[in-house]
Scaffold this motif. Structure first.
Motif, mmCIF file in Angstrom:
data_model
loop_
_atom_site.group_PDB
_atom_site.id
_atom_site.type_symbol
_atom_site.label_atom_id
_atom_site.label_comp_id
_atom_site.label_asym_id
_atom_site.label_seq_id
_atom_site.Cartn_x
_atom_site.Cartn_y
_atom_site.Cartn_z
ATOM 1 N N THR A 180 -63.515 13.113 -4.447
ATOM 2 C CA THR A 180 -64.371 12.533 -3.403
ATOM 3 C C THR A 180 -64.785 13.552 -2.350
ATOM 4 O O THR A 180 -65.828 13.402 -1.725
ATOM 5 N N HIS A 222 -72.424 3.189 1.197
ATOM 6 C CA HIS A 222 -72.189 2.386 -0.004
ATOM 7 C C HIS A 222 -71.737 3.279 -1.149
ATOM 8 O O HIS A 222 -72.250 4.371 -1.320
ATOM 9 N N THR A 223 -70.780 2.762 -1.921
ATOM 10 C CA THR A 223 -70.477 3.400 -3.206
ATOM 11 C C THR A 223 -70.537 2.276 -4.231
ATOM 12 O O THR A 223 -70.162 1.136 -3.943
ATOM 13 N N GLY A 241 -65.121 5.776 -6.467
ATOM 14 C CA GLY A 241 -65.887 4.837 -5.646
ATOM 15 C C GLY A 241 -65.076 4.151 -4.565
ATOM 16 O O GLY A 241 -65.469 4.097 -3.401
ATOM 17 N N ARG A 242 -63.920 3.638 -4.963
ATOM 18 C CA ARG A 242 -63.098 2.891 -4.001
ATOM 19 C C ARG A 242 -62.529 3.822 -2.932
ATOM 20 O O ARG A 242 -62.596 3.546 -1.736
ATOM 21 N N ALA A 290 -65.256 4.977 -0.512
ATOM 22 C CA ALA A 290 -65.629 3.927 0.441
ATOM 23 C C ALA A 290 -64.562 3.783 1.524
ATOM 24 O O ALA A 290 -64.863 3.600 2.705
ATOM 25 N N TYR A 302 -67.595 -0.812 -1.230
ATOM 26 C CA TYR A 302 -67.467 -0.466 -2.647
ATOM 27 C C TYR A 302 -67.950 -1.641 -3.480
ATOM 28 O O TYR A 302 -67.399 -2.729 -3.412
ATOM 29 N N TYR A 356 -63.591 -6.000 -3.116
ATOM 30 C CA TYR A 356 -64.797 -5.220 -3.405
ATOM 31 C C TYR A 356 -65.999 -6.112 -3.125
ATOM 32 O O TYR A 356 -65.875 -7.324 -2.986
#
Lengths: 76, 375
Positions: B151, B167-168, B181-182, B185, B192, B206
């Motif tokens: 990341t 945003h992811t 992604g998580r 975010a 996410y 999510y």
């Protein structure tokens, strides 16, 4: 198992576990068993491939704890 | 001669620019056969390092005198050992800094295009694994699609560009690599997004990514429209970005199509895959530029290092879009499939939050090629 010699290669990164194993196995006789202890995960596949190509035999492994153990029987 | 360290970013340039390079890979034969640094004009020799501990004399005749030589191993230790020995023999050689692990983690950002009103679209090419992720930037904000585990690469890039990642989103629950992604975010305070049909077993909160959702990036109105497109997974969702780009996730690649079997449900999902490829996508504008989540072979890489192609070209050239007979299609995507990605079950569990391996374990899990496609 009758272990003729034990090699502590814990904390060592590749290539040292194999370099030391190669040296240590010279100190034992054909048919005797060397126990190798290592923490480098790469030692698993590398020791397996090395024993195969060098004529020794990987007779057992223990991967249940952080310290990996390998038992190698010296070949001809 | 001194031994040089070659950074993954330098190696990436050689791949993209199709330069000549001789790679001496000193990993085991199995590791080399499974996965290596791919380059169009690269030559290879594989000799395990343990066969070279006593000296490199035996291989000296096999090494070129007029070509750059790079020694590669899993992490770098063995390549330094062998590289030093070759240097002592008078050869000018380099080793790959961080080895295949670092190579697997390198992301090369490639600009795809400017978007409306000053927005930009970047593709992050993970050359070592064939994963593609994206950043849409606009009006001081950014969205990251199919983020990889590293990341910091996205946060550093966003900082450099002066944007905040709000945003992811993941097009689907990945089985070949660990999603960033998580985590991304969480780090940036963004949302996410994940397709709910792929998220029935996740252990975290999510945002539900559903057909017809529109996610805006910045105040300049770059839209990311979600398009439900099942087949690789039941939840697989595509995105149409700025009405010009179609992000297909693992459904449609440049020279191949997605495989439906990585969650063990090939027979159930093959019909969805066909409907998505032969109906849903057919209804879209053929002018859309397809941006997939993976590539499999170097031929899919364009000269600028990007992976993209017009939908109309894919309908004309991609074999997977030109199988008239339904039974034949079914057989193609369910039989004789390539091996599944390394540790794919554990990777899925990690992406669902069910297990939390440490970073060293995550690295090990991701070793090897992505293998998400059927050709």
């Amino acid at each position: 198992m009758n272990v003729a010699k034990t090699l502590d290669a814990t904390g060592l990164a590749c290539p040292m576990p194999i370099v030391k194993t190669k040296k240590a196995i010279k100190d034992i006789e054909t048919g005797e068993v060397l126990e190798v202890q290592a923490t480098d995960q790469g030692a698993k596949s590398d020791l397996a491939a090395w024993t195969k190509s060098s004529g020794h035999e990987l007779i057992d492994t223990d991967e249940s704890s952080d310290v990996l153990k390998f038992w190698i029987k010296k070949g001809e | 001669m001194a031994l040089h360290a070659m950074k993954p970013s330098e190696l990436a340039k050689k791949v993209v620019n199709k330069e000549d390079l001789f790679i001496l890979d000193v990993r085991t034969e199995d590791a080399f056969e499974d996965w290596k640094v791919e380059g169009e004009n690269f030559e290879y020799k594989n000799v395990p390092y343990f066969d070279l501990i006593d000296g490199v004399e035996d291989i000296m005749d096999d090494l070129p005198k007029d070509k750059e030589i790079l020694v590669v191993c899993a992490k770098e230790g063995s390549s330094i050992m062998v590289g030093d020995m070759l240097s002592d023999e008078g050869l000018e050689v380099s080793y790959l800094e961080g080895g295949m692990k670092a190579w697997s983690e390198h992301l090369e950002p490639v600009k795809i295009s400017d978007l409306n009103n000053g927005g930009e679209l970047y593709q992050f090419v993970r050359l070592g694994k064939g994963c593609l992720s994206y950043m849409v930037l606009s009006g001081g904000e950014a969205a990251v699609i199919d983020a990889n585990r590293m990341t910091n690469i996205y946060t550093d890039f966003a900082k450099e560009k002066g944007v905040t990642i709000n945003h992811t989103m993941d097009t689907h629950l990945h089985a070949d690599h660990i999603s960033g992604g998580r985590a991304l975010a969480e780090e940036t305070g963004g949302s996410y997004w994940l397709p709910p049909k792929d998220a029935t077993e996740v252990t975290f909160d999510y945002q539900a990514l559903e057909d017809g959702n529109t996610i805006k990036v910045g105040d300049t109105n770059i839209d990311i429209q979600a398009l439900y497109s099942p087949g690789h997974t039941i939840g697989s969702t595509s995105f149409v970005v700025d009405e010009q780009y179609l992000m297909t996730g693992d459904i449609l690649f440049i020279d191949s199509i997605g495989r439906p079997d990585l969650a063990g449900k090939a027979d159930d999902w093959v019909g969805d895959l066909r409907t998505t490829l032969y109906e849903r996508y057919q209804n879209l504008s053929e002018e859309l530029i397809v941006l997939p989540a993976h590539y499999m072979i170097l031929d899919e890489l364009n000269d600028d290092g990007s992976v993209q192609e017009k939908l109309s070209v894919l309908y004309a050239q991609n074999h997977g879009l030109n199988i008239e007979d339904e039974d034949e299609f079914r057989r193609t995507v369910t039989e004789n499939l390539p091996p599944q990605p390394n540790a794919y079950q554990e990777i899925r569990e990690t992406n669902m939050g069910q297990i939390t391996p440490d970073s060293e374990k995550k690295r090990e899990m991701e070793i090897g090629p992505n293998r998400c496609a059927v050709r």
